[in-house]
Design a protein around this motif. Structure first.
Motif, PDB file in Angstrom:
ATOM      1  N   LYS A 152       0.820  -1.216   0.000  1.00 41.90           N
ATOM      2  CA  LYS A 152       0.000   0.000   0.000  1.00 41.90           C
ATOM      3  C   LYS A 152       0.854   1.265   0.000  1.00 41.90           C
ATOM      4  CE  LYS A 152      -4.188  -0.978  -0.138  1.00 41.90           C
ATOM      5  NZ  LYS A 152      -5.214  -0.272  -0.831  1.00 41.90           N
ATOM      6  N   ARG A 153       2.096   1.105   0.423  1.00 38.87           N
ATOM      7  CA  ARG A 153       2.966   2.254   0.666  1.00 38.87           C
ATOM      8  C   ARG A 153       3.048   3.234  -0.502  1.00 38.87           C
ATOM      9  NH1 ARG A 153       6.018  -0.293   4.933  1.00 38.87           N
ATOM     10  NH2 ARG A 153       4.427   0.352   6.398  1.00 38.87           N
ATOM     11  N   ALA A 154       3.225   2.647  -1.676  1.00 37.04           N
ATOM     12  CA  ALA A 154       3.535   3.489  -2.814  1.00 37.04           C
ATOM     13  C   ALA A 154       2.392   4.440  -3.135  1.00 37.04           C
ATOM     14  CB  ALA A 154       3.836   2.618  -4.012  1.00 37.04           C
ATOM     15  N   THR A 155       1.155   4.003  -2.929  1.00 35.62           N
ATOM     16  CA  THR A 155       0.050   4.842  -3.358  1.00 35.62           C
ATOM     17  C   THR A 155      -0.469   5.745  -2.247  1.00 35.62           C
ATOM     18  OG1 THR A 155      -1.383   2.981  -2.887  1.00 35.62           O
ATOM     19  CG2 THR A 155      -0.746   3.316  -5.188  1.00 35.62           C
ATOM     20  N   ARG A 156      -0.550   5.226  -1.017  1.00 31.93           N
ATOM     21  CA  ARG A 156      -1.191   6.028   0.020  1.00 31.93           C
ATOM     22  C   ARG A 156      -0.166   6.645   0.961  1.00 31.93           C
ATOM     23  NH1 ARG A 156      -5.387   3.224   3.844  1.00 31.93           N
ATOM     24  NH2 ARG A 156      -3.678   3.094   5.322  1.00 31.93           N
ATOM     25  N   LYS A 157      -0.187   7.963   1.060  1.00 30.48           N
ATOM     26  CA  LYS A 157       0.748   8.633   1.952  1.00 30.48           C
ATOM     27  C   LYS A 157       0.090   8.930   3.294  1.00 30.48           C
ATOM     28  CE  LYS A 157       3.551   9.132  -1.548  1.00 30.48           C
ATOM     29  NZ  LYS A 157       3.917   7.811  -2.018  1.00 30.48           N
ATOM     30  N   VAL A 158      -1.171   9.337   3.231  1.00 27.31           N
ATOM     31  CA  VAL A 158      -1.863   9.791   4.430  1.00 27.31           C
ATOM     32  C   VAL A 158      -3.070   8.894   4.664  1.00 27.31           C
ATOM     33  CG1 VAL A 158      -3.119  11.719   5.463  1.00 27.31           C
ATOM     34  CG2 VAL A 158      -1.122  12.162   4.034  1.00 27.31           C
ATOM     35  N   THR A 159      -3.307   8.534   5.920  1.00 26.93           N
ATOM     36  CA  THR A 159      -4.444   7.664   6.228  1.00 26.93           C
ATOM     37  C   THR A 159      -5.629   8.458   6.749  1.00 26.93           C
ATOM     38  OG1 THR A 159      -2.912   5.904   6.721  1.00 26.93           O
ATOM     39  CG2 THR A 159      -5.134   5.625   7.543  1.00 26.93           C
ATOM     40  N   GLY A 160      -5.362   9.455   7.561  1.00 31.51           N
ATOM     41  CA  GLY A 160      -6.478  10.228   8.090  1.00 31.51           C
ATOM     42  C   GLY A 160      -6.030  11.441   8.882  1.00 31.51           C
ATOM     43  N   VAL A 161      -7.017  12.240   9.248  1.00 31.89           N
ATOM     44  CA  VAL A 161      -6.779  13.467  10.015  1.00 31.89           C
ATOM     45  C   VAL A 161      -7.725  13.447  11.210  1.00 31.89           C
ATOM     46  CG1 VAL A 161      -6.835  15.991   9.931  1.00 31.89           C
ATOM     47  CG2 VAL A 161      -6.350  14.694   7.848  1.00 31.89           C
ATOM     48  N   ALA A 162      -7.205  13.727  12.398  1.00 33.74           N
ATOM     49  CA  ALA A 162      -8.083  13.756  13.575  1.00 33.74           C
ATOM     50  C   ALA A 162      -7.546  14.780  14.557  1.00 33.74           C
ATOM     51  CB  ALA A 162      -8.143  12.386  14.239  1.00 33.74           C
ATOM     52  N   GLY A 163      -8.385  15.188  15.482  1.00 36.77           N
ATOM     53  CA  GLY A 163      -7.890  16.141  16.465  1.00 36.77           C
ATOM     54  C   GLY A 163      -8.903  16.388  17.552  1.00 36.77           C
ATOM     55  N   HIS A 164      -8.480  17.127  18.560  1.00 33.62           N
ATOM     56  CA  HIS A 164      -9.477  17.668  19.469  1.00 33.62           C
ATOM     57  C   HIS A 164      -9.019  18.917  20.190  1.00 33.62           C
ATOM     58  CE1 HIS A 164      -8.310  15.144  23.129  1.00 33.62           C
ATOM     59  NE2 HIS A 164      -7.749  14.474  22.162  1.00 33.62           N
ATOM     60  N   THR A 165     -10.006  19.547  20.835  1.00 29.73           N
ATOM     61  CA  THR A 165      -9.775  20.841  21.470  1.00 29.73           C
ATOM     62  C   THR A 165      -9.518  20.626  22.964  1.00 29.73           C
ATOM     63  OG1 THR A 165     -12.147  20.999  21.783  1.00 29.73           O
ATOM     64  CG2 THR A 165     -11.264  22.050  19.829  1.00 29.73           C
ATOM     65  N   GLY A 166      -9.263  21.712  23.671  1.00 30.54           N
ATOM     66  CA  GLY A 166      -9.134  21.602  25.131  1.00 30.54           C
ATOM     67  C   GLY A 166      -7.711  21.416  25.622  1.00 30.54           C
TER      68      GLY A 166
ATOM     69  N   LEU B  60      -6.237  25.810  23.045  1.00 24.29           N
ATOM     70  CA  LEU B  60      -5.522  25.247  21.895  1.00 24.29           C
ATOM     71  C   LEU B  60      -6.191  23.950  21.448  1.00 24.29           C
ATOM     72  CD1 LEU B  60      -1.800  25.723  23.003  1.00 24.29           C
ATOM     73  CD2 LEU B  60      -3.102  27.097  21.351  1.00 24.29           C
ATOM     74  N   ALA B  61      -6.044  23.658  20.171  1.00 23.06           N
ATOM     75  CA  ALA B  61      -6.511  22.379  19.630  1.00 23.06           C
ATOM     76  C   ALA B  61      -5.309  21.666  19.027  1.00 23.06           C
ATOM     77  CB  ALA B  61      -7.560  22.628  18.556  1.00 23.06           C
ATOM     78  N   LEU B  62      -5.291  20.357  19.118  1.00 22.79           N
ATOM     79  CA  LEU B  62      -4.234  19.569  18.478  1.00 22.79           C
ATOM     80  C   LEU B  62      -4.836  18.818  17.296  1.00 22.79           C
ATOM     81  CD1 LEU B  62      -2.336  17.933  21.504  1.00 22.79           C
ATOM     82  CD2 LEU B  62      -1.616  19.878  20.103  1.00 22.79           C
ATOM     83  N   ILE B  63      -4.104  18.797  16.210  1.00 22.20           N
ATOM     84  CA  ILE B  63      -4.566  18.074  15.013  1.00 22.20           C
ATOM     85  C   ILE B  63      -3.442  17.147  14.575  1.00 22.20           C
ATOM     86  CG2 ILE B  63      -5.314  18.286  12.609  1.00 22.20           C
ATOM     87  CD1 ILE B  63      -6.271  21.134  13.327  1.00 22.20           C
ATOM     88  N   ALA B  64      -3.771  15.882  14.330  1.00 16.12           N
ATOM     89  CA  ALA B  64      -2.759  14.932  13.848  1.00 16.12           C
ATOM     90  C   ALA B  64      -3.092  14.508  12.433  1.00 16.12           C
ATOM     91  CB  ALA B  64      -2.736  13.701  14.749  1.00 16.12           C
ATOM     92  N   VAL B  65      -2.072  14.525  11.581  1.00 17.84           N
ATOM     93  CA  VAL B  65      -2.190  13.929  10.252  1.00 17.84           C
ATOM     94  C   VAL B  65      -1.410  12.632  10.339  1.00 17.84           C
ATOM     95  CG1 VAL B  65      -1.883  14.279   7.790  1.00 17.84           C
ATOM     96  CG2 VAL B  65      -2.116  16.254   9.307  1.00 17.84           C
ATOM     97  N   VAL B  66      -2.088  11.520  10.081  1.00 17.00           N
ATOM     98  CA  VAL B  66      -1.493  10.212  10.343  1.00 17.00           C
ATOM     99  C   VAL B  66      -1.346   9.429   9.046  1.00 17.00           C
ATOM    100  CG1 VAL B  66      -1.872   7.999  11.534  1.00 17.00           C
ATOM    101  CG2 VAL B  66      -2.502  10.151  12.661  1.00 17.00           C
ATOM    102  N   GLY B  67      -0.228   8.752   8.897  1.00 14.47           N
ATOM    103  CA  GLY B  67      -0.061   7.894   7.721  1.00 14.47           C
ATOM    104  C   GLY B  67       1.257   7.160   7.761  1.00 14.47           C
ATOM    105  N   GLN B  68       1.167   5.853   7.612  1.00 15.86           N
ATOM    106  CA  GLN B  68       2.355   5.010   7.627  1.00 15.86           C
ATOM    107  C   GLN B  68       3.292   5.363   6.456  1.00 15.86           C
ATOM    108  OE1 GLN B  68       1.630   1.378   9.559  1.00 15.86           O
ATOM    109  NE2 GLN B  68       3.502   2.346  10.233  1.00 15.86           N
TER     110      GLN B  68
END
Ligand code: ADP
Ligand code: ASP
Ligand code: MG
Length: 440
Positions: free
Chosen positions: A282-296, A373-381
């Motif tokens: 899967k590596r070659a095609t997908r760079k990012v898997t998802g985006v998530a975050g929260h506030t507080g 502040l809010a934290l946002i993570a961009v995640v991807g193997q």
């Protein structure tokens, strides 16, 4: 024989009609032998989860106020299900036991657990499966931490006597039998530990969406469903707020290499999301898997000239936080500056004391706290193999005129985390999602 553990969430078991769908799903595949059930959830958006009603009942009883109307509401939820399924189940007898408990010495976790206890008994009766009360098998240490190894042995032994069984989710007990629960949403964890105990081939987690989405559907319109994801990516996303699966549900199955399949009870034909150890090819095609975050979140900022030469500076700072039971999320630092990101709620009880101790023990040149502040993570193997991802994320945030308060390329190299002001949170998620959309 193949064994599948199936866990059904609150909305999947909210009414007699939903129970019927659940039974159809279980009967469609003989390998679905072990079932973990949640308490009845919301039947529609205006409804209240039975677990919330149980907490409310406890609060009233422990304040010596009238809990009868709330208990009656709980009773009618279960009575409606039993009646709708044509089951002769003694709901009022079960409620009488709870009433007596509330009148004598109400315990919060015992009360919270009754939703799963009753719903699982009902489901076992409807399916003709055995019922296992996890108070007999799911064990916690005296400090409340989950005792995974004792549980694994006890649960494996208990279930080895049963061909087909419903196990109540969300709770277990201390060694003395006192009921203790996982944190909210914890039936996902029970499902994972049952899967490990019976050495399941697959852990199916049935909910009300057709899998893990690459962003929160309340923020991004029509986010893509993630077809496949690794345990590590899932843990990052769920820890950061993609709340479809409890963040601690990954460990037990990861240990045993059991894949998880998130499925939709209301659309059983949808394939959902497969969660597994690695995604070959899967590596070659997908760079990012998802985006998530929260506030507080809050950031404690400390400046001190020559800080980097002061041996033990960071250790002293973290010791102060630890003394007050505050754990930190991130700790980005420069040569003469250090900042610690913590959840605002965990800082609140001893905020003044912590700041006073930092002043006294570390004598900083400057000390301040930034809230909201809010934290946002961009995640991807695959992100570490890709040069352009970080640039497009930061470019998109800048284009949206949003000020980044912190950047942390996680040491796992699996994620990029940014902090923004809470007011910019949703806009930042949307900007990032659209910037990385073609890499999903
Ligand atoms: P259950 O009661 O079945 O355990 P939950 O309410 O705990 O269900 O989890 C499912 C919900 O998670 C969905 O209805 C959806 O609103 C929410 N959710 C938040 N983020 C995501 C995401 N990234 N992907 C899928 N669902 C998400
Ligand atoms: N019923 C519990 C809750 O509402 C646990 C769960 O649903 O997983 O949090
Ligand atoms: Mg849940």
């Amino acid at each position: 024989m193949k064994t599948i553990v199936v866990k059904f969430g609150g909305s999947s078991l909210a009414s007699a009609g939903q129970f019927q769908k659940v039974a159809d799903i279980i009967r469609a595949e003989t390998a679905r032998r072990y079932v973990v059930a949640s308490a009845p959830g919301k039947r529609d958006s205006a409804d209240t989860k039975v677990t919330d009603l149980l907490y409310r009942c406890y609060d009233l009883a422990s304040a010596k106020q009238d809990f009868a109307p709330v208990l009656a509401q709980i009773e009618s939820r279960f009575a409606d299900i039993a009646e709708g399924l044509g089951l002769s189940f003694d709901v009022s007898g079960e409620i009488a036991v709870i009433r007596k408990h509330l009148e004598q010495n109400p315990q919060r976790d015992y009360m919270a657990s009754r939703g799963e206890y009753l719903n699982s008994k009902l489901l076992a009766a409807f399916l003709g499966y055995d019922f296992l009360d996890p108070a007999q098998a799911v064990r916690f240490f005296p400090d409340g931490a989950f005792d995974s190894e004792t549980t694994n042995e006890t649960l494996a032994a208990a279930l080895s006597n049963s061909e087909r069984c419903v196990v109540a989710g969300f709770y277990g007990a201390f060694a003395d039998g006192t009921i203790h629960t996982f944190s909210r949403g914890g039936s996902d964890v029970t499902g994972a530990i049952v899967a490990r105990a019976v050495k399941a081939d697959l852990y199916e987690n049935w909910t009300d969406v057709s899998g893990m989405l690459s962003a929160d559907p309340r923020i991004v319109e029509n986010p893509r469903t993630i077809a496949q994801i690794t345990y590590k990516e899932l843990r990052e996303l769920s820890y950061m707020g993609a709340s479809v699966l409890h963040e601690d549900a990954v460990f037990p199955v990861q240990k045993a290499n059991i894949p998880i399949n998130i499925r939709n009870t209301n659309r059983p034909a949808d394939p959902g999301t497969m969660i597994m150890p690695a995604l070959p090819g899967k590596r070659a095609t997908r760079k990012v898997t998802g985006v998530a975050g929260h506030t507080g979140f809050s950031s404690i900022l400390i400046d001190k000239a020559m800080m980097n030469g002061e041996i033990g500076f960071g250790a002293k700072l973290l010791t102060i936080l630890a003394r007050h039971g505050v754990s930190f999320e991130h700790c980005p630092s420069g040569i003469d500056t250090m900042s610690i990101i913590v959840s605002t709620a965990s800082l609140a009880p001893s905020r003044d004391a912590i700041l006073a101790e930092i002043e006294a023990e570390l004598q900083p040149d400057h000390l301040s706290v930034e809230d909201h502040l809010a934290l946002i993570a961009v995640v991807g193997q695959g992100m570490i193999y890709s040069k352009g991802v970080a640039a497009s994320i930061f470019g998109a945030i800048a284009d949206a005129n949003i000020n980044i308060r912190m950047i942390d390329q996680g040491s796992s190299e699996l994620n990029i985390i940014v902090a923004v002001q809470e007011a910019d949170y949703e806009n930042a998620i949307r900007s990032i999602y659209h910037a990385v959309e073609n890499r999903l």
